[in-house]
Scaffold this motif. Structure first.
Motif, PDB file in Angstrom:
ATOM      1  N   ILE A 341       1.122  -1.137   0.073  1.00  0.00           N
ATOM      2  CA  ILE A 341       0.079   0.164   0.080  1.00  0.00           C
ATOM      3  C   ILE A 341       0.787   1.233   0.121  1.00  0.00           C
ATOM      4  CG2 ILE A 341      -1.904   1.367   1.364  1.00  0.00           C
ATOM      5  CD1 ILE A 341      -2.710  -1.385   2.470  1.00  0.00           C
ATOM      6  N   GLU A 342       1.978   1.293   0.949  1.00  0.00           N
ATOM      7  CA  GLU A 342       2.891   2.536   0.932  1.00  0.00           C
ATOM      8  C   GLU A 342       3.656   2.877  -0.235  1.00  0.00           C
ATOM      9  OE1 GLU A 342       5.122   1.588   4.418  1.00  0.00           O
ATOM     10  OE2 GLU A 342       3.306   2.294   5.762  1.00  0.00           O
ATOM     11  N   HIS A 379      -7.243  -0.567   7.398  1.00  0.00           N
ATOM     12  CA  HIS A 379      -8.036   0.562   7.097  1.00  0.00           C
ATOM     13  C   HIS A 379      -7.276   1.995   7.099  1.00  0.00           C
ATOM     14  CE1 HIS A 379     -11.559   3.186   7.706  1.00  0.00           C
ATOM     15  NE2 HIS A 379     -10.989   3.781   8.609  1.00  0.00           N
ATOM     16  N   TYR A 380      -6.570   2.292   8.159  1.00  0.00           N
ATOM     17  CA  TYR A 380      -5.816   3.309   8.216  1.00  0.00           C
ATOM     18  C   TYR A 380      -4.716   3.570   7.332  1.00  0.00           C
ATOM     19  CZ  TYR A 380      -8.480   4.919  12.219  1.00  0.00           C
ATOM     20  OH  TYR A 380      -9.693   5.240  13.258  1.00  0.00           O
ATOM     21  N   ALA A 381      -4.421   2.495   7.049  1.00  0.00           N
ATOM     22  CA  ALA A 381      -3.108   2.547   5.863  1.00  0.00           C
ATOM     23  C   ALA A 381      -3.994   2.992   4.480  1.00  0.00           C
ATOM     24  CB  ALA A 381      -2.605   1.123   5.708  1.00  0.00           C
ATOM     25  N   PHE A 382      -5.091   2.336   4.236  1.00  0.00           N
ATOM     26  CA  PHE A 382      -5.756   2.683   3.039  1.00  0.00           C
ATOM     27  C   PHE A 382      -5.908   4.206   3.143  1.00  0.00           C
ATOM     28  CE2 PHE A 382      -6.837  -1.974   2.000  1.00  0.00           C
ATOM     29  CZ  PHE A 382      -6.050  -1.928   0.776  1.00  0.00           C
ATOM     30  N   SER A 383      -6.572   4.493   4.105  1.00  0.00           N
ATOM     31  CA  SER A 383      -6.931   6.077   4.361  1.00  0.00           C
ATOM     32  C   SER A 383      -5.678   7.147   4.213  1.00  0.00           C
ATOM     33  CB  SER A 383      -7.505   6.206   5.742  1.00  0.00           C
ATOM     34  OG  SER A 383      -8.069   7.641   5.929  1.00  0.00           O
ATOM     35  N   ARG A 384      -4.649   6.631   4.560  1.00  0.00           N
ATOM     36  CA  ARG A 384      -3.734   7.395   4.417  1.00  0.00           C
ATOM     37  C   ARG A 384      -3.115   7.498   2.921  1.00  0.00           C
ATOM     38  NH1 ARG A 384      -1.886   5.502   9.433  1.00  0.00           N
ATOM     39  NH2 ARG A 384      -0.481   4.040   8.210  1.00  0.00           N
ATOM     40  N   ALA A 385      -3.247   6.170   2.430  1.00  0.00           N
ATOM     41  CA  ALA A 385      -2.709   6.424   0.933  1.00  0.00           C
ATOM     42  C   ALA A 385      -3.599   7.257   0.089  1.00  0.00           C
ATOM     43  CB  ALA A 385      -2.927   4.836   0.554  1.00  0.00           C
ATOM     44  N   CYS A 386      -4.908   7.232   0.596  1.00  0.00           N
ATOM     45  CA  CYS A 386      -5.883   8.044  -0.564  1.00  0.00           C
ATOM     46  C   CYS A 386      -5.887   9.428  -0.083  1.00  0.00           C
ATOM     47  CB  CYS A 386      -7.312   7.380   0.079  1.00  0.00           C
ATOM     48  SG  CYS A 386      -8.522   8.121  -1.060  1.00  0.00           S
ATOM     49  N   PRO A 393      -9.896   9.057   7.122  1.00  0.00           N
ATOM     50  CA  PRO A 393     -10.484   8.500   6.067  1.00  0.00           C
ATOM     51  C   PRO A 393     -11.332   9.358   5.127  1.00  0.00           C
ATOM     52  CG  PRO A 393     -10.875   7.574   8.213  1.00  0.00           C
ATOM     53  CD  PRO A 393     -10.312   8.656   8.525  1.00  0.00           C
ATOM     54  N   ALA A 394     -11.023   8.912   3.812  1.00  0.00           N
ATOM     55  CA  ALA A 394     -11.802   9.904   2.831  1.00  0.00           C
ATOM     56  C   ALA A 394     -13.135   9.706   2.554  1.00  0.00           C
ATOM     57  CB  ALA A 394     -10.874   9.291   1.338  1.00  0.00           C
ATOM     58  N   ALA A 395     -13.700  10.625   2.040  1.00  0.00           N
ATOM     59  CA  ALA A 395     -15.222  10.687   1.679  1.00  0.00           C
ATOM     60  C   ALA A 395     -15.469   9.184   0.795  1.00  0.00           C
ATOM     61  CB  ALA A 395     -15.768  11.633   1.165  1.00  0.00           C
ATOM     62  N   GLY A 396     -16.374   8.468   1.197  1.00  0.00           N
ATOM     63  CA  GLY A 396     -16.572   7.204   0.434  1.00  0.00           C
ATOM     64  C   GLY A 396     -15.999   6.009   0.985  1.00  0.00           C
ATOM     65  N   PHE A 397     -15.244   6.247   1.990  1.00  0.00           N
ATOM     66  CA  PHE A 397     -14.637   4.909   2.890  1.00  0.00           C
ATOM     67  C   PHE A 397     -15.783   4.592   3.672  1.00  0.00           C
ATOM     68  CE2 PHE A 397     -10.070   4.109   3.014  1.00  0.00           C
ATOM     69  CZ  PHE A 397      -9.635   4.442   1.607  1.00  0.00           C
ATOM     70  N   GLN A 418     -13.607  -2.989  -0.836  1.00  0.00           N
ATOM     71  CA  GLN A 418     -14.149  -1.713  -1.135  1.00  0.00           C
ATOM     72  C   GLN A 418     -13.175  -0.863  -0.948  1.00  0.00           C
ATOM     73  OE1 GLN A 418     -17.974  -0.898   1.136  1.00  0.00           O
ATOM     74  NE2 GLN A 418     -17.656   1.117   0.699  1.00  0.00           N
ATOM     75  N   GLU A 419     -12.240  -0.536   0.084  1.00  0.00           N
ATOM     76  CA  GLU A 419     -11.317   0.476   0.362  1.00  0.00           C
ATOM     77  C   GLU A 419     -10.248   0.249  -0.646  1.00  0.00           C
ATOM     78  OE1 GLU A 419     -11.844   1.422   4.978  1.00  0.00           O
ATOM     79  OE2 GLU A 419     -10.162   0.370   4.059  1.00  0.00           O
ATOM     80  N   ALA A 420      -9.826  -1.007  -0.823  1.00  0.00           N
ATOM     81  CA  ALA A 420      -8.809  -1.018  -2.035  1.00  0.00           C
ATOM     82  C   ALA A 420      -9.384  -0.634  -3.408  1.00  0.00           C
ATOM     83  CB  ALA A 420      -8.122  -2.317  -1.848  1.00  0.00           C
ATOM     84  N   GLU A 421     -10.257  -1.113  -3.648  1.00  0.00           N
ATOM     85  CA  GLU A 421     -10.866  -0.281  -5.069  1.00  0.00           C
ATOM     86  C   GLU A 421     -11.031   0.945  -5.304  1.00  0.00           C
ATOM     87  OE1 GLU A 421     -14.503  -2.600  -5.249  1.00  0.00           O
ATOM     88  OE2 GLU A 421     -13.416  -4.751  -6.246  1.00  0.00           O
ATOM     89  N   TYR A 422     -11.355   1.593  -3.901  1.00  0.00           N
ATOM     90  CA  TYR A 422     -11.577   3.070  -4.158  1.00  0.00           C
ATOM     91  C   TYR A 422     -10.288   3.816  -4.257  1.00  0.00           C
ATOM     92  CZ  TYR A 422     -13.191   7.728  -2.475  1.00  0.00           C
ATOM     93  OH  TYR A 422     -13.168   8.906  -2.169  1.00  0.00           O
ATOM     94  N   VAL A 423      -9.169   3.354  -3.491  1.00  0.00           N
ATOM     95  CA  VAL A 423      -8.049   3.875  -3.577  1.00  0.00           C
ATOM     96  C   VAL A 423      -7.267   3.778  -4.940  1.00  0.00           C
ATOM     97  CG1 VAL A 423      -5.794   3.731  -2.530  1.00  0.00           C
ATOM     98  CG2 VAL A 423      -7.380   3.795  -1.066  1.00  0.00           C
ATOM     99  N   GLN A 424      -7.575   2.568  -5.429  1.00  0.00           N
ATOM    100  CA  GLN A 424      -7.165   2.001  -6.764  1.00  0.00           C
ATOM    101  C   GLN A 424      -7.824   3.050  -7.800  1.00  0.00           C
ATOM    102  OE1 GLN A 424      -8.160  -1.812  -8.450  1.00  0.00           O
ATOM    103  NE2 GLN A 424      -5.830  -2.232  -8.805  1.00  0.00           N
ATOM    104  N   HIS A 425      -9.128   3.259  -7.798  1.00  0.00           N
ATOM    105  CA  HIS A 425      -9.627   4.102  -8.755  1.00  0.00           C
ATOM    106  C   HIS A 425      -9.071   5.572  -8.580  1.00  0.00           C
ATOM    107  CE1 HIS A 425     -12.974   5.747 -11.182  1.00  0.00           C
ATOM    108  NE2 HIS A 425     -13.406   6.573 -10.219  1.00  0.00           N
ATOM    109  N   LYS A 426      -9.125   5.950  -7.234  1.00  0.00           N
ATOM    110  CA  LYS A 426      -8.716   7.383  -7.262  1.00  0.00           C
ATOM    111  C   LYS A 426      -7.322   7.562  -7.387  1.00  0.00           C
ATOM    112  CE  LYS A 426      -8.102  10.929  -3.562  1.00  0.00           C
ATOM    113  NZ  LYS A 426      -9.167  11.759  -4.082  1.00  0.00           N
TER     114      LYS A 426
END
Length: 549
Positions: A341-342, A379-386, A393-397, A418-426
């Motif tokens: 993720i990082e 969860h927080y790792a994905f949030s920071r990446a986004c 946490p970003a909107a939509g998480f 769901q979070e991984a797909e969100y970050v990937q899309h973003k």
């Protein structure tokens, strides 16, 4: 307050009755007596609250009357009237229960009513205490039926350790369980958080009331069975099969009970329940152990996609510490996944996540709490990446509460997907638009500098000379969130610094970072962090958890 005057001198009685404005002070003279015996008769007849009683009277003096009153139920308060300079009689009167005294040669209106007011306060205070004691007694009567539940709680927690104690309590509460073949069923309400939301907060008791009534009704058809609520989302059912000796017969009867309960709760309340079933036990003293077994095996349902029924089985001990080895391997894989993720290795992120959870499903070594810890960490790792600027946490998480409301490993996995797909899309969107619109950058810089002001779309659109509707649409396209969400997220991030590094009060922090009200601040903060501000201040590690794993 009703007053009786007892004095052998008629002029003294008349003077007290006529020269004072009793009603103005909230008192009423209801009678008089000229000696002690007369006073006792009038007290019994008129029920005064306070008696002004002379010490020296014929036939029966005031001290003798006081001594008689000691044996009465709820006697009036007595204030002595003394004409003597020596206070031997006064001391004796106080010993016999008088509450105060008035020196007759020094009688005056202020002194009399000061004494009466003090006595009235004593009476009212005692009456209040009596009312409170009566309320307590009535409360004890009301909760008496709940004492059976208290007994089951103490029994299941191991607080009752002797057979004779259990037998006495079972007789007292009409409990019909018999040795041998004791089994404990741990009943878990599936999707409990969603079920609870069907009821308003002040009506939640109806949920438990309804379940209790249904269980009471359907379990009537079974002998030797009792149940009680032992946690918020679950009940324990105790069943003995004293007349059965065949293991197969007992097993068949267990399934009969489980299916009966499941069908009734689903039919009447649209509730699904899971069961964990203990091993057979020979003694009623084994209830705590049976409940632990049922709870332990119930936890294994965490890895099942639907409501399940699991039976406790005694595991054979094997050499080596496979559990520790497996957990160590899982920790290592989680760290590797976080590193992906990082490093923004988004192309294979979903495959890595699937492989990680597949291993968890295969060995089932982690408890639900351990799984939630990993989920929170990721969860927080994905949030920071986004959102690297805020770390929130970003909107939509999914909100962090959704993870704690999850009841199966599959639900946790789906939230992380769901979070991984969100970050990937973003990240894909960002890659397609490396250069942010210059005016959007101006807006973001403006927000970062003036976040503590009452910012709005009109002000920002005027600043960058764009139409408000166009700016709003452009900001969403460039950042992935609406303008007010970005502003609130940045403000919450700034509030985190103040919460952790200052002694400012919550409402002061809310004002400092630009929120119009403390309520708006609280709502935005909890939505973005998953925790209320005061909890974060008390325990900052809940936000930093991913760094301390």
């Amino acid at each position: 307050m009703k007053i009786l005057i007892a004095d052998d001198e008629s002029y003294m009685r008349m003077s007290l009755k006529t020269s004072l404005d009793w009603e103005a002070y909230g008192f009423q003279v209801i009678g008089e007596a000229n000696h002690g015996e007369d006073a006792l008769a009038k007290i019994a007849e008129l029920k005064p609250d306070i008696v002004l009683m002379d010490i020296k009277m014929p036939i029966m003096d005031g001290l003798q009357a006081l001594e008689k009153l000691q044996g009465w139920v709820d006697p009036p308060k007595v204030i002595m009237l003394s004409s003597y300079k020596e206070f031997e009689y006064v001391r004796e009167g106080m010993r016999l229960g008088a509450v105060d005294y008035i020196h007759k040669p020094s009688l005056n209106e202020v002194g009399i009513f000061d004494t009466l007011r003090r006595t009235r306060e004593t009476i009212l205070r005692e009456r209040k205490q009596t009312d409170e004691m009566e309320n307590l007694r009535q409360s004890a009567e009301r909760v008496k039926p709940n004492m059976k539940a208290v007994f089951f709680k103490e029994w299941s927690e191991g607080a009752i350790r002797h057979t004779w104690e259990i037998e006495d309590k079972m007789k007292e509460y009409d409990v019909h369980l018999q040795e041998p073949n004791l089994v404990c069923f741990a009943l878990h309400i599936d999707q409990f958080s969603k079920v609870r939301k069907r009821y308003k907060q002040d009506m939640e008791y109806l949920l438990y009331f309804s379940i209790h009534n249904i269980l009471s009704e359907v379990l009537r058809k079974f002998d030797e069975v009792e149940f009680f609520q032992h946690r918020q989302n679950g009940f324990a059912i105790l069943k003995t099969y004293s007349s059965l000796r065949s293991t197969q017969s007992i097993y068949t009867e267990q399934w009969n009970l489980i299916k009966t309960v499941q069908q009734a709760l689903h039919k009447f309340m649209n509730i699904n329940v899971s069961f964990g079933v203990s091993a057979l036990h020979s003694s009623l003293l084994d209830v705590p152990a049976a409940l632990k077994e049922a709870e332990k095996v119930l936890e294994s349902n965490f890895y099942d996609k639907e409501a399940g029924v699991s039976f406790f089985q005694i595991e054979e001990s094997k050499p080596g510490n496979k559990a520790d080895v497996s957990k160590h391997a899982v920790e290592k894989k989680v760290q590797q996944f976080k590193q992906e993720i990082e490093n923004e290795q988004w192309e294979g992120i979903l495959g890595s996540l699937e492989r990680l959870f597949e291993e968890l499903r295969q060995n089932r070594q982690l408890s639900k709490q351990e799984m939630l810890r990993i989920a929170t960490y990721l969860h927080y790792a994905f949030s920071r990446a986004c959102e690297p600027e805020t770390g929130l946490p970003a909107a939509g998480f999914p909100a962090i509460e959704e993870f704690f409301e999850a009841e199966t490993e599959q639900q946790i996995y789906e939230l992380l997907v769901q979070e991984a797909e969100y970050v990937q899309h973003k990240k894909n969107l960002n890659a397609a638009s490396q250069r942010m619109n210059h005016k959007i950058r101006m807006v973001i810089d403006y927000i970062h500098e003036y976040y503590d002001r009452d910012l709005n779309l009109e002000e920002l659109s005027h600043y960058v000379e764009l139409n408000p509707s166009y700016l709003s649409r452009l900001f969403k396209e460039q950042t992935g969130m609406v303008l007010i969400q970005y502003i609130n997220q940045y403000r919450v991030n700034k509030s985190l610094e103040l919460l952790m590094n200052s002694t400012m009060k919550t409402y002061e922090i809310a004002e400092r970072v630009g929120f119009k009200s403390t309520d708006n601040f609280y709502i935005a903060f909890k939505k973005l962090t998953g925790f209320p501000p005061n909890e974060v201040r008390r325990n900052p590690d809940i936000i930093r958890e991913s760094e301390t794993m």
